[in-house]
Design an enzyme around this catalytic site. Structure first.
Site, PDB file in Angstrom:
ATOM      1  CD  GLU A  48      -1.745  -2.413   1.231  1.00 18.70           C
ATOM      2  OE1 GLU A  48      -2.513  -3.285   0.779  1.00 18.70           O
ATOM      3  OE2 GLU A  48      -0.677  -2.687   1.821  1.00 18.70           O
TER       4      GLU A  48
ATOM      5  CG  HIS B 166      -9.538  -7.721   6.899  1.00 15.78           C
ATOM      6  ND1 HIS B 166      -8.869  -8.379   7.911  1.00 15.78           N
ATOM      7  CD2 HIS B 166      -8.792  -7.906   5.779  1.00 15.78           C
ATOM      8  CE1 HIS B 166      -7.775  -8.940   7.419  1.00 15.78           C
ATOM      9  NE2 HIS B 166      -7.697  -8.670   6.134  1.00 15.78           N
TER      10      HIS B 166
END
Length: 340
Positions: free
Chosen positions: A73, A142
């Site tokens: 990321e 998540h």
């Protein structure tokens, strides 16, 4: 401002498509209109995206413009910042908004600050899309709702589309914007459907929507809580309690005028978010109400309904219990309507 209802919108000829299809259509139309627009992220190519949002875009536009990336990321967002500085208009897809943790230096210290630190000599027209929220059994790492993090940072614009039409319209406006825009899409909304214009109609950033009008109390909700609040309002109407439901849509910059107008009229306000209550985004709305003349029109204290201050559990029953559901909104609103 009052937003079209589904039935009214359908009468205008808009199709009914899913939230995910609306996002994909926005990206496709933007890429067709501007060669500078491209997309990058993990598994967005042949696989079609973790939640199937990018779909067939890889086959339509090819690997140069739908760029599958390594699992990094930090690298993905860094590449997007560089591309934006070089004149491109990148759209980053982060598989889960939780993973922005890995890229916060690029988001907060680079994308958000470069325009200011270089005296306006350049800008970072980058869009970062990320699914957030619970409800899919993805557990604590998540399933978070981290919108308050981004809304706190000067230089970032932050939007949370709650309808399919806004998923398309806000994304198109975000792609046009010369500033970095964080677009937070709730996972549970991807399969929800609604009327969406065929044309590339923009929903302006920084314009709050009034989803429903009522005179007894005001409910301000974000993300998936908008639809739950609307469902709660319908149930309350059966009891003779009429609620206004307001969807900020853009968290930063926040258009608070419709909120002040409604709260001044109804005298009662319930602020609903999925994120934990402690320093959550709706605390900003509460502070704005308390710090303005609107406070003198209140008939009852400001009430907040938020997720619990705990990590999201994996067990479905516990996961559901951690965040507000429609019956919780009904209960809180009913109690608030009776307070004075």
């Amino acid at each position: 401002m009052t937003v079209q209802t589904t039935s009214a919108a359908a009468e205008t000829g808009d199709r009914i498509i899913t939230y995910a299809e609306a996002v994909r259509e926005a990206i496709g139309q933007a890429m067709e209109a501007d060669d500078r627009v491209f997309m990058l992220g993990e598994d967005i190519g042949v696989y079609g995206g973790a939640f199937g949002v990018s779909g067939d875009l890889y086959h339509r536009f090819g690997a140069e413009r739908i760029r599958d990336t390594p699992i990094s990321e930090l690298g993905i967002v860094g590449a997007a910042v560089g591309a934006a500085l070089a004149g491109m208009r990148p759209i980053v897809e982060i598989q889960f908004s939780d993973f922005t943790n890995q890229a916060m230096d690029q988001i907060v210290n680079q994308a958000a600050k470069i325009h200011f630190m270089l005296g306006g000599a350049t800008s970072v027209p980058m869009v970062l899309r990320a699914p957030l929220g619970s409800g899919t059994g993805a557990a604590a790492q998540h399933s978070q709702s981290l919108e308050a993090w981004f809304a706190h940072v000067p230089g970032l614009k932050v939007v949370m589309p709650a309808t399919a039409a806004d998923a398309k319209g806000l994304l198109l406006a975000a792609i046009d914007d010369p500033n970095p825009v964080i677009v937070l899409e709730h996972k549970l909304l991807y399969r929800e459907s609604g009327p969406v214009p065929t044309e590339a109609v923009r929903t302006p950033l920084g314009e709050t929507a009034v989803r429903r009008e009522g005179g007894d109390l005001t409910i301000v909700a974000t993300g998936v809580m908008v639809s739950r609040s609307l469902a709660a309002a319908e149930e309350l109407a059966g009891e003779g309690i009429e609620a206004t439901v307001i969807d900020p849509r853009t968290l930063s910059p926040l258009d608070d005028a419709p909120i002040h107008e409604s709260v001044s009229r109804t005298g009662r306000v319930l602020l609903v978010q999925e994120a934990p209550g402690h320093t959550g985004f709706t605390a900003e709305i509460a502070a704005r109400i308390a710090g303005s003349d609107t406070i003198y029109r209140l008939l009852a204290p400001i009430k907040r309904l938020s997720g619990l201050d705990v990590p999201i559990p994996y067990a479905p029953q516990l996961e559901k219990a951690c965040v507000p559901q429609t019956p919780d909104i009904v209960d809180q609103a009913r109690t608030l309507a009776k307070e004075s």
